[in-house]
Design an enzyme around this catalytic site. Structure first.
Site, PDB file in Angstrom:
ATOM      1  N   GLU A  24       1.033  -1.326   0.147  1.00 17.60           N
ATOM      2  CA  GLU A  24      -0.211   0.048   0.431  1.00 17.60           C
ATOM      3  C   GLU A  24       0.799   1.088  -0.299  1.00 17.60           C
ATOM      4  O   GLU A  24       1.519   1.550   0.784  1.00 17.60           O
ATOM      5  CB  GLU A  24      -1.148   0.014   1.018  1.00 17.60           C
ATOM      6  N   ASP A  63      -5.266  10.420   8.618  1.00 24.09           N
ATOM      7  CA  ASP A  63      -4.580   9.523   9.310  1.00 24.09           C
ATOM      8  C   ASP A  63      -3.853  10.000  10.699  1.00 24.09           C
ATOM      9  O   ASP A  63      -3.373  11.201  10.870  1.00 24.09           O
ATOM     10  CB  ASP A  63      -2.834   9.571   7.878  1.00 24.09           C
ATOM     11  N   TYR A  90     -11.619  -3.026   3.389  1.00 24.57           N
ATOM     12  CA  TYR A  90     -10.543  -2.611   5.371  1.00 24.57           C
ATOM     13  C   TYR A  90     -11.265  -2.464   5.878  1.00 24.57           C
ATOM     14  O   TYR A  90     -12.257  -1.706   6.158  1.00 24.57           O
ATOM     15  CB  TYR A  90      -9.756  -1.645   4.201  1.00 24.57           C
TER      16      TYR A  90
END
Lengths: 255, 402
Positions: free
Chosen positions: A44, A55, A168
């Site tokens: 990734e 993030d 995911y």
């Protein structure tokens, strides 16, 4: 073109996250190759964005190092081109929607196809907003990997049905005040909900591989590789040890 | 906005602008907020409580003040000032905070968080959190906590925790990033009170609706004073909350010219600017598709303005749409022009206005003389300028002890 789903057919899949151009082009290229040679199944590759709201601090700092090195879209493409000279390791991009939007969705997806980048994880493109990108992703055979959050109750089935490639699932392992038991339980429920409507492979992110390897089809490492690269020293040797160790753990705990 | 909304595909978009470009982890909660808002916005009990707080706590309606001296001095159009600086907490921000906090309360939330640039929205949120007995944490860029120390202390005095944000360029956009991250990690008890007309749906709509009290009042006030609508409405634009509130009730009155004034910083053509409308391009950031200052790669620019409330790299999606439809016009005012206006309105009208608002005043100073004496301008003074006195003194090279 890589078929992401097929990678999961006969094994537990390990997906390390690497930030492009952190701290330079050569390190990223070499790190991807080292990870691939030692058992990483999919890479990734984070395409840095100026404002990575989804993030955590480890990746935010890596993004800053990449920007200090002068990262831009073309450098990210160049990194993949260099990897492609010697390796066909499956690669997906992780970035924010403004990056493909600004380049043009058609051009961006076409470029992904050219580089054999098989999928995209875009945290700020929830399925409600994917309609503008999806036709181009489909046109070039790029999977849009959806995210299932711990707060996705009532949405999980919809997300699973939209998923191609893999899905995911964000787990709550390691979150403050959360026991492993509770985290396991929650992950199990989510997995069941997805399995009820889709056979799409399920990936979760954790550094505690031994605890989840039996529950899901793949493990995504968000921070470990980024930290190893940040720590410096003999990065390639450390990455090799790390990925070999992960693979061992996954095999032992996958039963 | 009614007319414009008809042509858009759904409530969350303004033409191509708007939307909900936000991580999956916040989608359910955003929908919860939208559902709660749609449930309560026309609810008589909600509206009664809202108006009671606006009138009896926030000091509404705010004055529409005829600036006689300024009008005569500039020698053109009649200038009326919509005095949002006279609201409790000193700015228009309180209008929206009361509304959103009442929604939060009805959703059972016990903690309010907010981003703030100049500190006005943070102060308003801290104030209402104190009044409602709610926990409060304000996210503010480190550069802004340094240049707006007075407001930081005000927020702390009101019982809020001020969280200096040290990531990125350490200004307003980074404060929004940090607030979004914090919200995502605590949706159970937390409501994110977004202060500007930006972000994912339903925030731009909520801010539009709660701030539209400005134009609702000004319309009634100008009709009473002059018997007719103004020719021009002028307001400053960062994200665009006071401007959208100042424009809202005039949007369907096609003869009323709407002008948003953004911060040109050191100049629209320099790289030290925040002139999103003039220099920005379409992008996706902070939950919305809108206009942003960004490079060709799609990286969001670090923007600059002397005003901590206007140095935001984007603008609300409804403004982007109003500009596209040419229903509103957007112009830039530099730091120098804004500081001149800060001094001018103080000396002429005895009003110390926020440096943000002085961008609008500065444009009125250019515009009024070009208009005839029977024409009317309404300019929104979005906030009071006490918070800016120290930094303006510094700008002029005067060392005062702040």
């Amino acid at each position: 073109m890589t078929n992401l789903k097929e990678i999961f057919a006969d094994k537990k899949v390990f997906i390390p996250f690497v930030v492009a151009d952190d701290p330079d082009i050569e390190t990223t290229v070499q790190s991807i190759l080292t990870l691939a040679e030692n058992g990483a199944d999919i890479i990734e590759l984070g395409v840095p964005f100026s404002d990575p709201v989804a993030d955590g601090p480890v990746i935010q700092k890596a993004d800053l190092r990449a920007f200090a090195a002068g990262v831009n879209r073309n450098i990210v493409f160049e990194i993949v081109e260099k990897v492609r000279q010697t390796s066909d390791v499956p690669i997906i991009f992780d970035t924010y929607l403004n990056i493909p939007f600004k380049y043009g969705y058609d051009k961006f997806c076409q470029k992904c196809q050219e580089l054999n980048v098989a999928g995209l994880i875009i945290p700020d493109a929830p399925i409600e907003e994917q309609a503008e990108l999806k036709p181009f992703a489909d046109k070039y055979g790029i999977d849009l990997v959806p995210t299932v959050a711990p707060t996705s109750a009532g949405r999980t089935e919809k997300l699973a049905q939209a998923a191609t490639g893999f899905i995911y699932v964000i787990s709550i392992f390691g979150a403050a005040g959360v026991s492993d038991e509770l985290a396991t339980q929650q992950l199990q429920v989510t997995v069941q909900q997805i399995r009820a409507v889709s056979d799409v492979p399920i990936v979760t992110a954790t550094e505690q591989v031994e605890k989840v390897a039996g529950l899901v089809d793949g493990i995504l490492s968000e921070n470990a590789v980024v930290k190893i690269i940040a720590d410096g020293g003999d990065v390639q040797k450390n990455l090799k040890e790390y990925v070999l160790n992960i693979n061992n753990t996954m095999r032992i705990n996958a039963l | 906005m009614k007319e414009m909304q008809k042509e858009t595909q759904d409530a969350s978009h303004y033409g191509e602008f708007g939307g909900q470009y936000i991580p999956e982890g916040l989608m359910n909660e955003l929908n919860n907020v939208a559902d709660a808002y749609n449930k309560y916005k026309d609810d008589p009990d909600f509206l009664k409580e809202l108006h009671d707080l606006l009138n009896n706590y926030a000091n509404r309606p705010s004055l529409l003040y005829y600036a006689d001296k300024m009008t005569k001095d500039l020698g053109g159009a009649k200038i009326y000032l919509k005095r949002e600086d006279l609201n409790h907490t000193g700015a228009h921000k309180i209008n929206n905070v009361i509304g959103q906090a009442l929604i939060a309360k009805r959703m059972g939330k016990t903690r309010l968080i907010a981003e703030t640039g100049a500190g006005q929205h943070g102060v308003a949120t801290a104030t209402i959190a104190a009044l409602f007995g709610m926990e409060c944490e304000i996210f503010m860029g480190k550069i802004d906590t340094d240049r707006q120390k007075l407001n930081v202390y005000r927020m702390e005095l009101l019982g809020a925790k001020v969280h200096p944000v040290t990531s990125g360029s350490m200004v307003l956009k980074d404060a929004v990033n940090a607030a979004l991250q914090n919200w995502a990690s605590r949706i159970d008890d937390t409501f994110y009170v977004l202060g500007s007309a930006v972000g994912p749906y339903p925030f731009p709509e909520m801010v539009h609706d709660f701030q539209s009290v400005i134009s609702k009042e000004s319309k009634a006030q100008i009709l009473k004073a002059e018997g007719r609508l103004p020719d021009t409405v002028v307001a400053c634009v960062g994200g665009g909350s006071n401007a959208i509130g100042s424009f809202a009730k005039y949007i369907d009155d096609k003869d009323v010219e709407l002008i948003g004034v953004e911060a040109a910083g050191k100049g629209v053509d320099t790289d030290q600017t925040a002139a999103t409308m003039e220099r920005g391009t379409v992008g996706i950031f902070h939950g919305m598709k809108s206009l942003f200052l960004q490079n060709s790669d799609g990286q969001i620019d670090q923007v600059y303005s002397i005003s901590a409330g206007l140095d935001y790299p984007g603008v609300g999606p409804e403004h982007a749409r109003l500009a596209e439809l040419k229903r509103a016009k957007y112009v830039g005012i530099t730091d120098d022009e804004a500081v001149d206006a800060f001094e001018y309105i103080a000396k002429t009208e005895g009003i110390i206005a926020a440096i943000e608002s002085c961008h609008a005043i500065a444009y009125v100073m250019k515009l009024a003389p070009t208009m005839s004496k029977d024409q009317i301008i309404i300019c929104t003074v979005s906030g009071r300028g006490d918070k800016d006195v120290a930094s303006i003194a510094k700008y002029r090279g005067v060392d005062i002890n702040d």
